[in-house]
Design a protein around this motif. Structure first.
Motif, mmCIF file in Angstrom:
data_model
loop_
_atom_site.group_PDB
_atom_site.id
_atom_site.type_symbol
_atom_site.label_atom_id
_atom_site.label_comp_id
_atom_site.label_asym_id
_atom_site.label_seq_id
_atom_site.Cartn_x
_atom_site.Cartn_y
_atom_site.Cartn_z
ATOM 1 N N PRO A 71 0.837 -1.204 0.000
ATOM 2 C CA PRO A 71 0.000 0.000 0.000
ATOM 3 C C PRO A 71 0.868 1.249 0.000
ATOM 4 O O PRO A 71 1.971 1.256 0.517
ATOM 5 N N GLU A 72 0.349 2.314 -0.581
ATOM 6 C CA GLU A 72 1.134 3.519 -0.744
ATOM 7 C C GLU A 72 0.382 4.720 -0.187
ATOM 8 O O GLU A 72 -0.845 4.726 -0.128
ATOM 9 N N ILE A 73 1.135 5.724 0.218
ATOM 10 C CA ILE A 73 0.568 6.979 0.701
ATOM 11 C C ILE A 73 1.039 8.094 -0.219
ATOM 12 O O ILE A 73 2.218 8.200 -0.544
ATOM 13 N N TYR A 74 0.080 8.934 -0.679
ATOM 14 C CA TYR A 74 0.391 10.051 -1.546
ATOM 15 C C TYR A 74 0.021 11.345 -0.829
ATOM 16 O O TYR A 74 -1.025 11.427 -0.195
ATOM 17 N N PHE A 75 0.901 12.354 -0.962
ATOM 18 C CA PHE A 75 0.649 13.659 -0.369
ATOM 19 C C PHE A 75 0.484 14.696 -1.463
ATOM 20 O O PHE A 75 1.110 14.623 -2.519
ATOM 21 N N SER A 76 -0.352 15.681 -1.171
ATOM 22 C CA SER A 76 -0.452 16.857 -2.018
ATOM 23 C C SER A 76 -0.766 18.039 -1.108
ATOM 24 O O SER A 76 -1.650 17.945 -0.262
ATOM 25 N N ALA A 77 -0.049 19.141 -1.267
ATOM 26 C CA ALA A 77 -0.248 20.296 -0.395
ATOM 27 C C ALA A 77 0.431 21.510 -1.010
ATOM 28 O O ALA A 77 1.227 21.398 -1.949
ATOM 29 N N ASP A 78 0.094 22.688 -0.462
ATOM 30 C CA ASP A 78 0.806 23.892 -0.892
ATOM 31 C C ASP A 78 2.259 23.822 -0.451
ATOM 32 O O ASP A 78 3.164 24.245 -1.186
ATOM 33 N N GLU A 79 2.474 23.294 0.761
ATOM 34 C CA GLU A 79 3.839 23.146 1.278
ATOM 35 C C GLU A 79 3.955 21.801 1.974
ATOM 36 O O GLU A 79 3.055 21.399 2.712
ATOM 37 N N VAL A 80 5.081 21.128 1.728
ATOM 38 C CA VAL A 80 5.343 19.839 2.361
ATOM 39 C C VAL A 80 6.760 19.870 2.927
ATOM 40 O O VAL A 80 7.716 20.203 2.225
ATOM 41 N N GLU A 81 6.872 19.524 4.208
ATOM 42 C CA GLU A 81 8.178 19.484 4.866
ATOM 43 C C GLU A 81 8.429 18.077 5.393
ATOM 44 O O GLU A 81 7.602 17.527 6.122
ATOM 45 N N ASN A 82 9.589 17.528 5.003
ATOM 46 C CA ASN A 82 9.927 16.162 5.402
ATOM 47 C C ASN A 82 11.115 16.211 6.359
ATOM 48 O O ASN A 82 12.225 16.571 5.978
ATOM 49 N N ASN A 83 10.846 15.861 7.627
ATOM 50 C CA ASN A 83 11.907 15.806 8.630
ATOM 51 C C ASN A 83 12.333 14.360 8.764
ATOM 52 O O ASN A 83 11.706 13.566 9.457
ATOM 53 N N GLN A 84 13.432 14.010 8.048
ATOM 54 C CA GLN A 84 13.863 12.616 8.041
ATOM 55 C C GLN A 84 14.395 12.185 9.402
ATOM 56 O O GLN A 84 14.303 11.009 9.768
ATOM 57 N N GLU A 85 14.950 13.115 10.149
ATOM 58 C CA GLU A 85 15.503 12.763 11.470
ATOM 59 C C GLU A 85 14.407 12.313 12.416
ATOM 60 O O GLU A 85 14.574 11.345 13.161
ATOM 61 N N LEU A 86 13.261 13.007 12.403
ATOM 62 C CA LEU A 86 12.148 12.632 13.276
ATOM 63 C C LEU A 86 11.117 11.764 12.555
ATOM 64 O O LEU A 86 10.108 11.373 13.148
ATOM 65 N N SER A 87 11.376 11.490 11.274
ATOM 66 C CA SER A 87 10.448 10.687 10.452
ATOM 67 C C SER A 87 9.059 11.320 10.435
ATOM 68 O O SER A 87 8.037 10.643 10.569
ATOM 69 N N ILE A 89 6.445 13.946 8.338
ATOM 70 C CA ILE A 89 6.090 14.697 7.138
ATOM 71 C C ILE A 89 4.965 15.643 7.520
ATOM 72 O O ILE A 89 3.909 15.207 7.973
ATOM 73 N N THR A 90 5.221 16.948 7.374
ATOM 74 C CA THR A 90 4.228 17.949 7.730
ATOM 75 C C THR A 90 3.776 18.660 6.465
ATOM 76 O O THR A 90 4.595 19.215 5.732
ATOM 77 N N ALA A 91 2.477 18.588 6.208
ATOM 78 C CA ALA A 91 1.905 19.230 5.021
ATOM 79 C C ALA A 91 0.925 20.294 5.468
ATOM 80 O O ALA A 91 0.114 20.075 6.370
ATOM 81 N N THR A 92 0.985 21.463 4.837
ATOM 82 C CA THR A 92 0.085 22.565 5.194
ATOM 83 C C THR A 92 -0.479 23.183 3.919
ATOM 84 O O THR A 92 0.170 23.193 2.872
ATOM 85 N N GLY A 93 -1.687 23.711 4.061
ATOM 86 C CA GLY A 93 -2.320 24.403 2.945
ATOM 87 C C GLY A 93 -2.897 23.464 1.909
ATOM 88 O O GLY A 93 -2.147 22.853 1.158
ATOM 89 N N ASN A 94 -4.239 23.311 1.882
ATOM 90 C CA ASN A 94 -4.912 22.446 0.905
ATOM 91 C C ASN A 94 -4.297 21.048 0.865
ATOM 92 O O ASN A 94 -3.970 20.512 -0.188
ATOM 93 N N VAL A 95 -4.167 20.471 2.052
ATOM 94 C CA VAL A 95 -3.492 19.177 2.153
ATOM 95 C C VAL A 95 -4.433 18.061 1.702
ATOM 96 O O VAL A 95 -5.623 18.046 2.031
ATOM 97 N N GLU A 96 -3.890 17.126 0.956
ATOM 98 C CA GLU A 96 -4.619 15.922 0.566
ATOM 99 C C GLU A 96 -3.690 14.730 0.711
ATOM 100 O O GLU A 96 -2.565 14.741 0.203
ATOM 101 N N ILE A 97 -4.167 13.718 1.440
ATOM 102 C CA ILE A 97 -3.395 12.502 1.630
ATOM 103 C C ILE A 97 -4.269 11.328 1.211
ATOM 104 O O ILE A 97 -5.424 11.222 1.617
ATOM 105 N N ILE A 98 -3.710 10.456 0.372
ATOM 106 C CA ILE A 98 -4.456 9.325 -0.170
ATOM 107 C C ILE A 98 -3.738 8.038 0.199
ATOM 108 O O ILE A 98 -2.533 7.896 -0.019
ATOM 109 N N ARG A 99 -4.494 7.138 0.771
ATOM 110 C CA ARG A 99 -3.956 5.814 1.055
ATOM 111 C C ARG A 99 -5.000 4.795 0.617
ATOM 112 O O ARG A 99 -6.049 4.675 1.238
ATOM 113 N N ASN A 100 -4.689 4.119 -0.488
ATOM 114 C CA ASN A 100 -5.636 3.190 -1.100
ATOM 115 C C ASN A 100 -6.959 3.914 -1.372
ATOM 116 O O ASN A 100 -6.992 4.853 -2.139
ATOM 117 N N ASN A 101 -8.044 3.547 -0.696
ATOM 118 C CA ASN A 101 -9.358 4.093 -1.024
ATOM 119 C C ASN A 101 -9.779 5.258 -0.136
ATOM 120 O O ASN A 101 -10.881 5.766 -0.291
#
Length: 750
Positions: A71-87, A89-101
């Motif tokens: 299964p996969e997770i997709y992000f869409s947003a005005d801004e996306v910040e990925n903090n790999q150290e803390l694992s 992912i912070t998305a702001t502004g018109n955020v959309e996250i899709i996981r399967n259905n």
């Protein structure tokens, strides 16, 4: 606890749900929304899914993933910040996250990859592929988005029903809990209570037992509580069938008095059930009633019956309706249909199915189909219900065998047809008849280069009878064997002319049918007429080679039938058609004309006219005119006039008195009138009357329906009176009320 105002906000939010924004790249810094990436992981559970049939619970229901191993997770947003150290992912502004259905939309979404949690804040919207939408201020989803907590949720289900709750929690073993929940299928607008809604302090859905449990539940109508229960439980929508009580029915008529019909449904298995539904009445006691259903891979069995011991007359009364069908193989099907009532008035007295039928037909058959071959072995039994037919004989047909074979056409298009029929008929007066009939015919259809359509038929019909104790008019009883052979040649010609314009297409088609056959006798003094008694020249049979409906009478004599058929089909308007036809009989002693009461060589004119110029008017008229003075001998009219706001339906039928006709010689004239109107947006009224217009006639039945209906409620009041001529019929008056709530069911009369 949320009130109706929560739905006002919900109406505004539900119209703003939009899908399809681009997927953004996940990275260590703020990125533009046009780049794309996929965050993949291996999980064992499938994502959430909302059932479109749900009402108050099951906001998240697991559904198998299209790719359960990846299964996969997709992000869409005005801004996306990925903090790999803390694992994170912070998305702001018109955020959309899709996981399967499952699609999650929010102002801000935080995805913790290490703990597998999704936190959505601000105008949270969850959208499922099958149309369910969940609104919330805050949502936290865990365990691969199969568990979660939400606050102040509003749900728009696929059936347009609405749910609001203070909290929602989905825990272990798919157990879901809502607190202070409100449910309604009604439209909800600002500062107005819905027509009806259900409020419950706590609602639990147990996925293992598939039960929905309510605590402190109240049904409100326009904000006013009308029903309260401290505890309520029912199966969830995934349960197709389960034993339990159903809504009862209530009614009142002159025979039973006031009555109630409780119903208990017993689900024996997934394909077998019994419904116990006795009728408890104030005047006649208990009428025991039940219905049974069982379905097989190749067939089904259904049966229902009612039994009543009349406490006044001490008479046992009852009925049984049963049907069974079984597909033996790809070619043979067996079925039976049993319909029986103890007396002519029982079905009317208890308002049971088939109460308006003149007779009940019981039948058993075995049928076979193979390419162009057909065979059937049948048996028939009749139960007379109509008081007007009380003196009619009730025959038993056992057996009735039919076989038909049509050959493949040759290079000229000609084909042969063989029909075989065997019948054995027994009467209550101890007379019987056995018949064997075979018809061999040769058929040649042909279309000329000029568009003329021809069809030539040559046939020979052979009959062999054995009758016992048969009496014809005043003749002595006859017993013995008798046979006959009947040859016939027929030719049909048609020539359709078509004219098309910008607004319509018209077809005018002259038709000529010629039949040549001997003027021999049907031997009525030795051969009984069992299946050809319905003799009436009309627009449906005048152009047929054989105008009888059965085998016992041959359409003897030569004749020419001719007619014209005109039709007009509008591209912007309606449709109109007219047929007018007549026959010329070469012999005045021809059998069908005598049976129909015709005299002379020319028959009466028959025809039909149909017109439907628009959606607010249609009329269908069938008639028979005397050939000499154009007097109407038969007339049948049906018409619908007006829009839904005020609609009139008329049906009129007239038969001239005729000693040889199948309606026993007396004149019949009947008018049915129905008027329906929309009193308001939600209220409608319908009244009807069936009137006997002949001498000493009167109203046969009349009544009316007052109906209230909106998007979530239906209420019907009905009152009816049946003026049966049967002196044994007591239940001439009936009053009923039916009440239905959308998604919950209802109760009322049958």
């Amino acid at each position: 606890m949320p009130d109706s105002s929560v739905f006002s906000k919900f109406c505004i939010l539900s119209g703003a749900v939009l899908l399809s924004t681009p997927v953004a790249q996940a990275s260590n810094s703020v990125v533009t929304p046009d780049t794309r990436a996929t965050v993949s992981e291996t999980v064992s559970d499938s994502p959430a899914k909302i059932d479109p049939k749900l009402n108050l619970t099951d906001v998240f229901t697991p559904k198998p993933s299209k790719d359960p191993d990846n299964p996969e997770i997709y992000f869409s947003a005005d801004e996306v910040e990925n903090n790999q150290e803390l694992s994170l992912i912070t998305a702001t502004g018109n955020v959309e996250i899709i996981r399967n259905n499952l699609t999650v939309k929010a102002d801000k979404v935080i995805y913790n990859q290490k703990e597998d949690t999704v936190t959505a804040v601000g105008d949270v919207v969850l959208v499922e592929e099958d149309g369910n939408v969940v609104f919330s201020d805050y949502a936290e989803l865990t365990d691969k988005m199969t568990k979660g907590e939400m606050k102040n949720i509003k749900v728009l289900l696929a059936d347009k029903s609405r749910i609001a709750a203070s909290t929602f929690r989905r825990g272990d073993k798919d157990k879901k809990t809502m607190t202070y929940a409100v449910y309604t299928p009604c439209d909800v607008c600002r500062n107005q209570d819905p027509l009806w809604q259900i409020k419950a302090r706590k609602v639990e859905h147990d996925a293992e037992s598939k039960d929905v449990n309510y605590q402190n539940a109240t049904i409100e109508v326009k904000g006013m509580p009308v029903f309260y229960t401290p505890f309520l439980s029912h199966p969830d929508p995934t349960v197709k069938r389960r034993s339990g009580f159903l809504f009862p029915s209530i009614s009142s008529n002159s025979y039973l008095g006031a009555s109630i019909q409780p119903k208990y449904f017993w689900s024996i298995s997934d394909n077998e059930d019994i419904l116990f539904n006795p009728i408890i009445s104030s005047d006649k006691g208990i009428a025991y009633s039940a219905a049974y259903n069982k379905y097989f891979y190749r067939g089904e069995v259904t049966a229902s019956g009612t039994f009543l011991r009349d406490k006044d007359t001490k008479e046992n009364r009852g009925n049984i309706f049963a049907y069974g069908r079984y597909e033996i193989n790809d070619y043979w099907v067996a079925d039976t249909d049993i319909n029986y009532a103890s007396d002519t008035a029982f079905l009317k007295d208890l308002s049971l199915p088939n109460k308006d039928d003149a007779w009940l037909t019981s039948r058993a058959s075995l049928q076979g189909f193979d390419n162009r071959n057909y065979a059937a072995l049948e048996a028939y039994y009749y139960t007379i219900l109509s008081y007007d037919l009380r003196h009619a004989d009730s025959p038993t047909v056992l057996p009735l065998f039919s076989y038909e074979n049509i050959s493949d056409p040759d290079r000229y298009g000609a084909y042969s047809k063989t029909t075989l029929s065997l019948a054995s008929v027994f009467h209550e007066e101890d007379n019987s008849a056995q018949r064997a009939t075979m018809i061999n015919s040769w058929n040649l259809p042909y279309t000329s280069p000029y568009g003329e359509k021809y069809k030539m038929v040559a046939s020979v019909k052979s009959d062999l009878y054995y009758v016992d104790n048969y009496v014809y008019e005043d003749d002595p009883a006859y017993s013995g064997a008798v046979g006959r052979v009947f040859p016939q040649v027929g030719l049909e010609w048609r020539l359709p002319f078509i004219r098309a314009t910008e607004d319509s297409s018209q077809i005018i088609e002259p038709i000529i049918v010629a039949a040549v056959s001997p003027n021999q006798s049907n031997k009525p003094e030795k051969i009984p007429n069992e299946d050809s008694q319905d003799v009436e020249l009309n627009d449906t049979n005048i152009l047929n080679l054989d105008r009888y409906s059965g085998y016992d009478r041959n359409d003897t004599g030569s004749r020419v039938s001719y007619g014209i058929n005109w039709s007009s089909y509008g591209k912007r308007f309606g449709r109109t058609s007219v047929l007018l036809a007549q026959s010329y009989e070469f012999s005045k002693d021809e059998s069908f004309a005598n049976a129909d009461g015709q005299d002379g060589n020319f028959t009466d004119y028959v025809g039909r006219a149909y017109a439907s110029p628009n959606e607010y008017f249609d009329i269908n008229y069938r008639f028979k005119l005397d050939k000499d003075n154009y007097k109407i001998r038969y007339s049948e009219l049906a018409s619908s006039i007006g829009p839904r706001i005020l609609k009139l339906y008329l049906s009129y039928i007239y038969f001239e008195a005729n000693e040889t006709a199948s309606w026993y010689g007396y004149e019949r004239q009947e008018l049915y009138t129905s008027l329906s109107t929309m009193l308001t947006k939600n209220w409608s009224l319908s009244i009807y009357n069936r009137q006997n217009l002949a001498d000493n006639g009167g109203s046969l039945e009349h009544g009316g329906f007052l109906t209230y209906e909106d998007e979530c409620t239906k209420l019907i009041f009905n009152i009816e009176k049946d003026n049966s001529s049967d002196p044994n019929y007591e239940g001439d008056f009936e009053f009923g009320v039916n009440f239905f709530l959308k998604t919950l069911g209802g109760t009322g009369t049958k």
